[in-house]
Design a protein around this motif. Structure first.
Motif, PDB file in Angstrom:
ATOM      1  N   VAL A 138       0.843  -1.205   0.000  1.00 59.12           N
ATOM      2  CA  VAL A 138       0.000   0.000   0.000  1.00 59.12           C
ATOM      3  C   VAL A 138       0.875   1.251   0.000  1.00 59.12           C
ATOM      4  CG1 VAL A 138      -1.720   1.336   1.300  1.00 59.12           C
ATOM      5  CG2 VAL A 138      -1.938  -1.150   1.138  1.00 59.12           C
ATOM      6  N   ALA A 139       1.920   1.244   0.828  1.00 57.75           N
ATOM      7  CA  ALA A 139       2.829   2.393   0.882  1.00 57.75           C
ATOM      8  C   ALA A 139       3.514   2.612  -0.467  1.00 57.75           C
ATOM      9  CB  ALA A 139       3.864   2.179   1.981  1.00 57.75           C
ATOM     10  N   LEU A 140       3.897   1.534  -1.148  1.00 60.55           N
ATOM     11  CA  LEU A 140       4.491   1.646  -2.475  1.00 60.55           C
ATOM     12  C   LEU A 140       3.492   2.233  -3.466  1.00 60.55           C
ATOM     13  CD1 LEU A 140       6.488  -1.710  -2.802  1.00 60.55           C
ATOM     14  CD2 LEU A 140       7.445   0.583  -3.049  1.00 60.55           C
ATOM     15  N   ALA A 141       2.243   1.732  -3.422  1.00 62.13           N
ATOM     16  CA  ALA A 141       1.215   2.221  -4.341  1.00 62.13           C
ATOM     17  C   ALA A 141       0.946   3.700  -4.114  1.00 62.13           C
ATOM     18  CB  ALA A 141      -0.069   1.407  -4.173  1.00 62.13           C
ATOM     19  N   ARG A 142       0.841   4.108  -2.842  1.00 61.24           N
ATOM     20  CA  ARG A 142       0.563   5.508  -2.528  1.00 61.24           C
ATOM     21  C   ARG A 142       1.663   6.426  -3.072  1.00 61.24           C
ATOM     22  NH1 ARG A 142       0.298   7.370   3.647  1.00 61.24           N
ATOM     23  NH2 ARG A 142       2.520   6.959   3.419  1.00 61.24           N
ATOM     24  N   THR A 143       2.895   5.961  -3.008  1.00 63.02           N
ATOM     25  CA  THR A 143       4.010   6.746  -3.533  1.00 63.02           C
ATOM     26  C   THR A 143       4.019   6.746  -5.054  1.00 63.02           C
ATOM     27  OG1 THR A 143       5.343   6.286  -1.567  1.00 63.02           O
ATOM     28  CG2 THR A 143       6.521   6.952  -3.552  1.00 63.02           C
ATOM     29  N   MET A 144       3.745   5.588  -5.662  1.00 59.27           N
ATOM     30  CA  MET A 144       3.852   5.455  -7.106  1.00 59.27           C
ATOM     31  C   MET A 144       2.788   6.239  -7.863  1.00 59.27           C
ATOM     32  SD  MET A 144       6.496   3.853  -7.878  1.00 59.27           S
ATOM     33  CE  MET A 144       6.054   3.737  -9.604  1.00 59.27           C
ATOM     34  N   VAL A 145       1.575   6.401  -7.292  1.00 59.52           N
ATOM     35  CA  VAL A 145       0.544   7.154  -8.007  1.00 59.52           C
ATOM     36  C   VAL A 145       0.952   8.620  -8.185  1.00 59.52           C
ATOM     37  CG1 VAL A 145      -1.357   5.667  -7.265  1.00 59.52           C
ATOM     38  CG2 VAL A 145      -0.810   7.725  -5.934  1.00 59.52           C
ATOM     39  N   MET A 146       1.908   9.071  -7.387  1.00 64.29           N
ATOM     40  CA  MET A 146       2.379  10.453  -7.492  1.00 64.29           C
ATOM     41  C   MET A 146       3.485  10.604  -8.536  1.00 64.29           C
ATOM     42  SD  MET A 146       0.269  11.662  -5.478  1.00 64.29           S
ATOM     43  CE  MET A 146       0.786  13.366  -5.633  1.00 64.29           C
ATOM     44  N   LYS A 147       3.841   9.497  -9.192  1.00 59.67           N
ATOM     45  CA  LYS A 147       4.831   9.481 -10.272  1.00 59.67           C
ATOM     46  C   LYS A 147       6.127  10.199  -9.895  1.00 59.67           C
ATOM     47  CE  LYS A 147       1.459   8.954 -13.986  1.00 59.67           C
ATOM     48  NZ  LYS A 147       0.893   9.500 -15.242  1.00 59.67           N
ATOM     49  N   PRO A 148       6.830   9.704  -8.887  1.00 63.96           N
ATOM     50  CA  PRO A 148       8.073  10.358  -8.464  1.00 63.96           C
ATOM     51  C   PRO A 148       9.164  10.248  -9.523  1.00 63.96           C
ATOM     52  CG  PRO A 148       7.860   8.211  -7.420  1.00 63.96           C
ATOM     53  CD  PRO A 148       6.558   8.468  -8.130  1.00 63.96           C
ATOM     54  N   ARG A 149      10.018  11.259  -9.568  1.00 63.16           N
ATOM     55  CA  ARG A 149      11.176  11.194 -10.466  1.00 63.16           C
ATOM     56  C   ARG A 149      12.185  10.171  -9.940  1.00 63.16           C
ATOM     57  NH1 ARG A 149      13.204  17.073 -12.307  1.00 63.16           N
ATOM     58  NH2 ARG A 149      13.377  17.529 -10.076  1.00 63.16           N
ATOM     59  N   ILE A 150      12.281  10.075  -8.617  1.00 64.47           N
ATOM     60  CA  ILE A 150      13.122   9.058  -7.975  1.00 64.47           C
ATOM     61  C   ILE A 150      12.334   8.473  -6.815  1.00 64.47           C
ATOM     62  CG2 ILE A 150      15.221   8.635  -6.630  1.00 64.47           C
ATOM     63  CD1 ILE A 150      16.653  10.715  -8.221  1.00 64.47           C
ATOM     64  N   LEU A 151      12.374   7.151  -6.672  1.00 58.78           N
ATOM     65  CA  LEU A 151      11.730   6.464  -5.556  1.00 58.78           C
ATOM     66  C   LEU A 151      12.785   6.149  -4.504  1.00 58.78           C
ATOM     67  CD1 LEU A 151       9.311   4.970  -4.244  1.00 58.78           C
ATOM     68  CD2 LEU A 151       9.986   2.952  -5.580  1.00 58.78           C
ATOM     69  N   LEU A 152      12.564   6.614  -3.270  1.00 60.88           N
ATOM     70  CA  LEU A 152      13.471   6.367  -2.156  1.00 60.88           C
ATOM     71  C   LEU A 152      12.798   5.416  -1.178  1.00 60.88           C
ATOM     72  CD1 LEU A 152      14.512  10.097  -1.564  1.00 60.88           C
ATOM     73  CD2 LEU A 152      15.706   8.402  -2.949  1.00 60.88           C
ATOM     74  N   LEU A 153      13.516   4.388  -0.756  1.00 62.02           N
ATOM     75  CA  LEU A 153      12.978   3.378   0.151  1.00 62.02           C
ATOM     76  C   LEU A 153      13.892   3.262   1.364  1.00 62.02           C
ATOM     77  CD1 LEU A 153      12.155   0.612  -2.499  1.00 62.02           C
ATOM     78  CD2 LEU A 153      10.560   2.255  -1.514  1.00 62.02           C
ATOM     79  N   ASP A 154      13.321   3.443   2.550  1.00 69.02           N
ATOM     80  CA  ASP A 154      14.083   3.374   3.795  1.00 69.02           C
ATOM     81  C   ASP A 154      13.834   2.033   4.469  1.00 69.02           C
ATOM     82  OD1 ASP A 154      15.517   3.872   6.074  1.00 69.02           O
ATOM     83  OD2 ASP A 154      14.132   5.354   6.893  1.00 69.02           O
ATOM     84  N   GLU A 155      14.818   1.138   4.394  1.00 71.85           N
ATOM     85  CA  GLU A 155      14.720  -0.203   4.989  1.00 71.85           C
ATOM     86  C   GLU A 155      13.384  -0.863   4.629  1.00 71.85           C
ATOM     87  OE1 GLU A 155      17.045  -1.790   6.549  1.00 71.85           O
ATOM     88  OE2 GLU A 155      18.431  -0.328   7.412  1.00 71.85           O
ATOM     89  N   PRO A 156      13.085  -1.054   3.340  1.00 72.27           N
ATOM     90  CA  PRO A 156      11.765  -1.525   2.929  1.00 72.27           C
ATOM     91  C   PRO A 156      11.446  -2.964   3.326  1.00 72.27           C
ATOM     92  CG  PRO A 156      13.251  -1.511   1.058  1.00 72.27           C
ATOM     93  CD  PRO A 156      13.973  -0.827   2.186  1.00 72.27           C
ATOM     94  N   LEU A 157      12.463  -3.763   3.623  1.00 67.26           N
ATOM     95  CA  LEU A 157      12.229  -5.177   3.919  1.00 67.26           C
ATOM     96  C   LEU A 157      12.555  -5.553   5.355  1.00 67.26           C
ATOM     97  CD1 LEU A 157      13.809  -6.648   0.659  1.00 67.26           C
ATOM     98  CD2 LEU A 157      11.448  -5.954   1.036  1.00 67.26           C
ATOM     99  N   SER A 158      12.917  -4.580   6.183  1.00 64.95           N
ATOM    100  CA  SER A 158      13.439  -4.896   7.521  1.00 64.95           C
ATOM    101  C   SER A 158      12.407  -5.545   8.435  1.00 64.95           C
ATOM    102  CB  SER A 158      13.983  -3.623   8.187  1.00 64.95           C
ATOM    103  OG  SER A 158      12.946  -2.672   8.365  1.00 64.95           O
ATOM    104  N   ALA A 159      11.119  -5.237   8.231  1.00 61.34           N
ATOM    105  CA  ALA A 159      10.080  -5.796   9.106  1.00 61.34           C
ATOM    106  C   ALA A 159       9.465  -7.071   8.540  1.00 61.34           C
ATOM    107  CB  ALA A 159       8.988  -4.757   9.339  1.00 61.34           C
ATOM    108  N   LEU A 160      10.010  -7.553   7.408  1.00 67.84           N
ATOM    109  CA  LEU A 160       9.435  -8.705   6.731  1.00 67.84           C
ATOM    110  C   LEU A 160      10.401  -9.878   6.774  1.00 67.84           C
ATOM    111  CD1 LEU A 160       8.229  -6.761   3.561  1.00 67.84           C
ATOM    112  CD2 LEU A 160       6.957  -7.143   5.678  1.00 67.84           C
ATOM    113  N   ASP A 161       9.861 -11.063   6.524  1.00 68.32           N
ATOM    114  CA  ASP A 161      10.740 -12.227   6.452  1.00 68.32           C
ATOM    115  C   ASP A 161      10.163 -13.260   5.501  1.00 68.32           C
ATOM    116  OD1 ASP A 161       8.656 -13.379   7.905  1.00 68.32           O
ATOM    117  OD2 ASP A 161       9.703 -13.216   9.815  1.00 68.32           O
ATOM    118  N   GLY A 162      10.992 -14.247   5.175  1.00 73.65           N
ATOM    119  CA  GLY A 162      10.562 -15.394   4.392  1.00 73.65           C
ATOM    120  C   GLY A 162       9.987 -15.049   3.036  1.00 73.65           C
TER     121      GLY A 162
END
Length: 254
Positions: A138-162
């Motif tokens: 959802v956070a990715l979608a919310r950012t992508m609809v704004m069509k950023p020139r650059i996408l910045l991700l801060d520790e995007p996988l740190s809370a996930l596993d497997g």
């Protein structure tokens, strides 16, 4: 292309970043990698425009953005904690930014992005009904609809596993490739950086230890810090290195 030249940053007299120079090509996925406190999040914030550099320049496609306000840069970030609105459902979270900029994405483009991220069945759900992986999408979608020139991700996988972690990793790659979107990721996890990125910038105490493609970093570490941090300290799984870079690299990792 994003270009940083001789970037310096200090807080309260303590140098956090020293003489950082790097280029990021259009459509590249670049990870900023390093241990806690090395300066990687500060570097991400400098690019975003939250923090101002003490010295050096930040340019995008030849335009000097060093002193430009965050909202003028056209870069967007997905924060580590997702920063979703708990009082809004999934669809309302995704389209929230379009209230102020309604023409930036069409309804069809929003629907295509929702489909790409597999969120159709979750659109009416509250945020507290979502798993960590769903919140990340959802956070990715919310950012992508704004069509950023650059996408910045801060520790995007740190809370996930497997499986969830691998799924989000694949979706980030898909988004970057399909939209030809320059993507910069901050992570402390060498395996994550090496398997997700076209190039990896490794920071050691505020300076660049190495900047190169994953294969070169694995096979040709430029100094003892890179060798220790990548291969020993964080114990990258040998089978993943073998699959990506071959037996020689796997032997060095072992």
């Amino acid at each position: 292309m994003l270009e940083l030249t001789h970037i310096q940053k200090s807080f309260d007299g303590v140098t956090v970043l020293k003489d950082i120079s790097m280029q990021v090509e259009e459509g590249e996925i670049v990870s900023i990698l390093g241990p806690s406190g090395c300066g990687k999040t500060t570097l991400l914030n400098l690019i975003l425009g939250i923090v101002e550099a003490d010295a050096g320049t930040i340019c995008y496609n030849g335009e000097d953005l060093t002193r430009a306000a965050m909202e003028k840069r056209g870069f967007n970030i997905v924060f580590q904690d997702y920063a979703l609105f708990p009082n809004l459902n999934v669809y309302q979270n995704i389209t929230y930014g379009l209230k102020n900029r309604p023409g930036i994405s069409t309804q069809k483009e929003v629907e295509e992005l929702i489909h790409l991220l597999g969120l159709e069945e979750h659109l009416s759900k509250r945020v507290d009904q979502l798993s960590g992986g769903q919140k990340q999408r959802v956070a990715l979608a919310r950012t992508m609809v704004m069509k950023p020139r650059i996408l910045l991700l801060d520790e995007p996988l740190s809370a996930l596993d497997g499986v969830i972690k691998e799924s989000i990793k694949d979706r980030i790659k898909t988004i970057a490739r399909e939209f030809h979107l320059t993507t910069i990721i901050v992570t402390h996890d060498p395996e994550e950086a090496l398997t997700l990125s076209d190039r990896v910038l490794i920071i050691d105490q505020g300076t660049i230890a190495q900047y190169g493609c994953p294969a070169d970093i694995i096979q040709k570490p430029e100094n003892d810090f890179v060798r220790t941090f990548i291969l020993n300290q964080l114990e990258i799984k040998r089978n993943n290195i073998y699959a990506l870079f071959g037996a020689d690299a796997a032997g060095r990792a072992g």
